[in-house]
Design an enzyme around this catalytic site. Sequence first.
Site, PDB file in Angstrom:
ATOM      1  N   LYS A  42     -16.238   4.511   9.511  1.00 28.75           N
ATOM      2  CA  LYS A  42     -15.223   4.496  10.570  1.00 28.75           C
ATOM      3  C   LYS A  42     -14.983   5.936  11.009  1.00 28.75           C
ATOM      4  O   LYS A  42     -14.685   6.806  10.170  1.00 28.75           O
ATOM      5  CB  LYS A  42     -13.941   3.908   9.991  1.00 28.75           C
ATOM      6  CG  LYS A  42     -13.136   3.075  10.956  1.00 28.75           C
ATOM      7  CD  LYS A  42     -12.003   2.418  10.172  1.00 28.75           C
ATOM      8  CE  LYS A  42     -11.102   1.632  11.062  1.00 28.75           C
ATOM      9  NZ  LYS A  42      -9.897   1.209  10.342  1.00 28.75           N
TER      10      LYS A  42
HETATM   11  C1  E4P Z   1      -7.836  -1.065  12.108  1.00 25.68           C
HETATM   12  O1  E4P Z   1      -8.949  -0.925  11.648  1.00 25.68           O
HETATM   13  C2  E4P Z   1      -6.640  -0.424  11.578  1.00 25.68           C
HETATM   14  O2  E4P Z   1      -6.794  -0.296  10.184  1.00 25.68           O
HETATM   15  C3  E4P Z   1      -5.380  -1.192  11.790  1.00 25.68           C
HETATM   16  O3  E4P Z   1      -5.606  -2.384  12.509  1.00 25.68           O
HETATM   17  C4  E4P Z   1      -4.246  -0.376  12.277  1.00 25.68           C
HETATM   18  O4  E4P Z   1      -3.128  -1.205  12.429  1.00 25.68           O
HETATM   19  P1  E4P Z   1      -1.644  -0.639  12.499  1.00 25.68           P
HETATM   20  O5  E4P Z   1      -1.400  -0.150  13.888  1.00 25.68           O
HETATM   21  O6  E4P Z   1      -0.797  -1.838  12.176  1.00 25.68           O
HETATM   22  O7  E4P Z   1      -1.525   0.449  11.476  1.00 25.68           O
END
Ligand code: E4P
Length: 217
Positions: free
Chosen positions: A83
């Site tokens: 990522k």
């Molecule tokens: C995606 O890969 C992220 O880990 C996640 O969806 C972020 O979500 P949040 O905005 O609730 O922290």
Amino acid sequence: MQLFIDTAEIDEIKSLNITGLIDGVTTNPSLIAKSGKNIINTIEEICNEVSGPVSAEVTATDFDNMILEGKKLSSIAKNVAIKVPLTFDGLRACKVFSDDGIMVNVTLCFSAAQALLAAKAGATFISPFIGRLDDIGADGMNLISEITEIYDIHGYDTKVLAASIRSVQDIVDSAKLGADVATVPPKFLKSMYNHPLTDKGLSDFLSDWKKTGQSIL
Ligand code: E4P
């Protein structure tokens, strides 16, 4: 539509994976911090449990160190998706990893223009953050719609991974708009199968069944 689970908690992952409905896992540095565990061990444990893509995020912000971190994370298991943040260096790193045949999830996407660049960089997944856009009064679902339209018109293979989900309706709306994947916090995944009319219907069936005195087995 594929469903990923958005958590670094191995026990939660195991308890939901027995359904056979989990197609992958996403983590991020905040989720790893919340787990209180070591990132390498955690990603290894998750990859042993789930055979689909497991996103592990680099924490470096410069290209060279993103490459080093990404290589280390990628060496943990074949199903690790690196990522990277949607920055200039992140896109550069994405291109290098994707040219090497490594899955890449480009994260923190907040505009269609960013998503277009990620597709050109060969991203396996683009992660538009719906909830964080809604939080600032923007329209997260409109971003999903714009990206799916652009990817369809131009035939990009990059999968749209709806992220930052805040409700079950976000999952349904993303599915209707053609998102390939939604990454879902465990509590919403549980809410997806719950419905009060299912509970009431089952209770009525069972009470009528009891009156028959029958047993199927
Ligand atoms: C995606 O890969 C992220 O880990 C996640 O969806 C972020 O979500 P949040 O905005 O609730 O922290």
